[in-house]
Design a protein around this motif. Structure first.
Motif, PDB file in Angstrom:
ATOM      1  N   PRO A 274      43.953  31.026  47.520  1.00  0.00           N
ATOM      2  CA  PRO A 274      42.830  31.942  47.288  1.00  0.00           C
ATOM      3  C   PRO A 274      42.702  32.277  45.798  1.00  0.00           C
ATOM      4  N   PRO A 275      41.525  32.681  45.379  1.00  0.00           N
ATOM      5  CA  PRO A 275      41.341  33.018  43.967  1.00  0.00           C
ATOM      6  C   PRO A 275      42.149  34.252  43.564  1.00  0.00           C
ATOM      7  N   ASN A 276      42.567  34.255  42.311  1.00  0.00           N
ATOM      8  CA  ASN A 276      43.249  35.409  41.722  1.00  0.00           C
ATOM      9  C   ASN A 276      42.560  35.671  40.383  1.00  0.00           C
ATOM     10  N   PRO A 277      41.311  36.129  40.435  1.00  0.00           N
ATOM     11  CA  PRO A 277      40.530  36.251  39.199  1.00  0.00           C
ATOM     12  C   PRO A 277      41.112  37.284  38.238  1.00  0.00           C
ATOM     13  N   PHE A 278      40.988  36.984  36.943  1.00  0.00           N
ATOM     14  CA  PHE A 278      41.468  37.899  35.918  1.00  0.00           C
ATOM     15  C   PHE A 278      40.475  38.029  34.766  1.00  0.00           C
ATOM     16  N   VAL A 279      39.653  37.017  34.506  1.00  0.00           N
ATOM     17  CA  VAL A 279      38.688  37.102  33.408  1.00  0.00           C
ATOM     18  C   VAL A 279      37.472  37.925  33.821  1.00  0.00           C
ATOM     19  N   ARG A 280      36.869  37.601  34.939  1.00  0.00           N
ATOM     20  CA  ARG A 280      35.686  38.346  35.373  1.00  0.00           C
ATOM     21  C   ARG A 280      35.998  39.829  35.644  1.00  0.00           C
ATOM     22  N   PRO A 281      37.090  40.138  36.318  1.00  0.00           N
ATOM     23  CA  PRO A 281      37.413  41.555  36.499  1.00  0.00           C
ATOM     24  C   PRO A 281      37.665  42.285  35.171  1.00  0.00           C
ATOM     25  N   ALA A 282      38.204  41.576  34.193  1.00  0.00           N
ATOM     26  CA  ALA A 282      38.408  42.188  32.870  1.00  0.00           C
ATOM     27  C   ALA A 282      37.065  42.543  32.247  1.00  0.00           C
ATOM     28  N   TYR A 283      36.107  41.632  32.362  1.00  0.00           N
ATOM     29  CA  TYR A 283      34.758  41.894  31.851  1.00  0.00           C
ATOM     30  C   TYR A 283      34.131  43.076  32.586  1.00  0.00           C
TER      31      TYR A 283
END
Length: 155
Positions: free
Chosen positions: A124-133
């Motif tokens: 599954p995704p573990n987003p970190f760039v978009r949530p930072a934005y």
């Protein structure tokens, strides 16, 4: 006949000074805002407890892909911030890119960062760039606005 003469040269000079002040302040302001997002992305990047192997895809001839060793924290080190010259217009629009290095670099890189951010069919995704934005967007916008307001006030 009534004739009125108005000299707006002083007003135009003042407007020109304001324009110049905004143009000079824009790039540093946008950089500072982008750096906020960059630092947030780094803090959100997942870090494994220990190093790990990454296996590339099989080659077209069917032979095994390559095997790469990545130290713990490689993903965090691979994140970068860069001015996008091709998308910017000096003094009018400034653009910075925050992403991860995809190719080998002494500064750090990971070829699998997109798999972490967006996920795969197995993971599954573990987003970190978009949530930072998303987390820093309002604060970054306010920083730019405040910087431009100060520049105008000093013009």
């Amino acid at each position: 006949m009534l004739s009125i003469k108005c000299d707006f040269s002083a007003a135009f000079r003042q407007l020109e000074n304001i324009e110049n002040a905004v143009q000079e302040a824009l790039r540093p302001a946008v950089y500072r805002a982008a750096r906020m997002v960059y630092l947030e992305a780094q803090s959100r990047a997942p870090v494994s407890e220990q190093g790990h192997w990454f296996y590339s895809k099989r080659k077209k001839d069917g032979s095994a892909g390559q095997k790469y060793w990545f130290e713990s924290g490689s993903l965090k080190k691979s994140i970068y911030i860069k001015h996008a010259d091709d998308k910017s217009m000096q003094g009018q629009r400034e653009t910075y890119v925050i992403s991860w290095r995809k190719n080998s670099s002494a500064l750090g890189y990971v070829p699998y960062a997109h798999m972490v951010e967006y996920g795969t069919v197995r993971v599954p995704p573990n987003p970190f760039v978009r949530p930072a934005y998303d987390a820093k967007k309002a604060q970054a916008e306010q920083l730019i606005i405040d910087t431009i307001k100060r520049a105008v006030a000093q013009a």
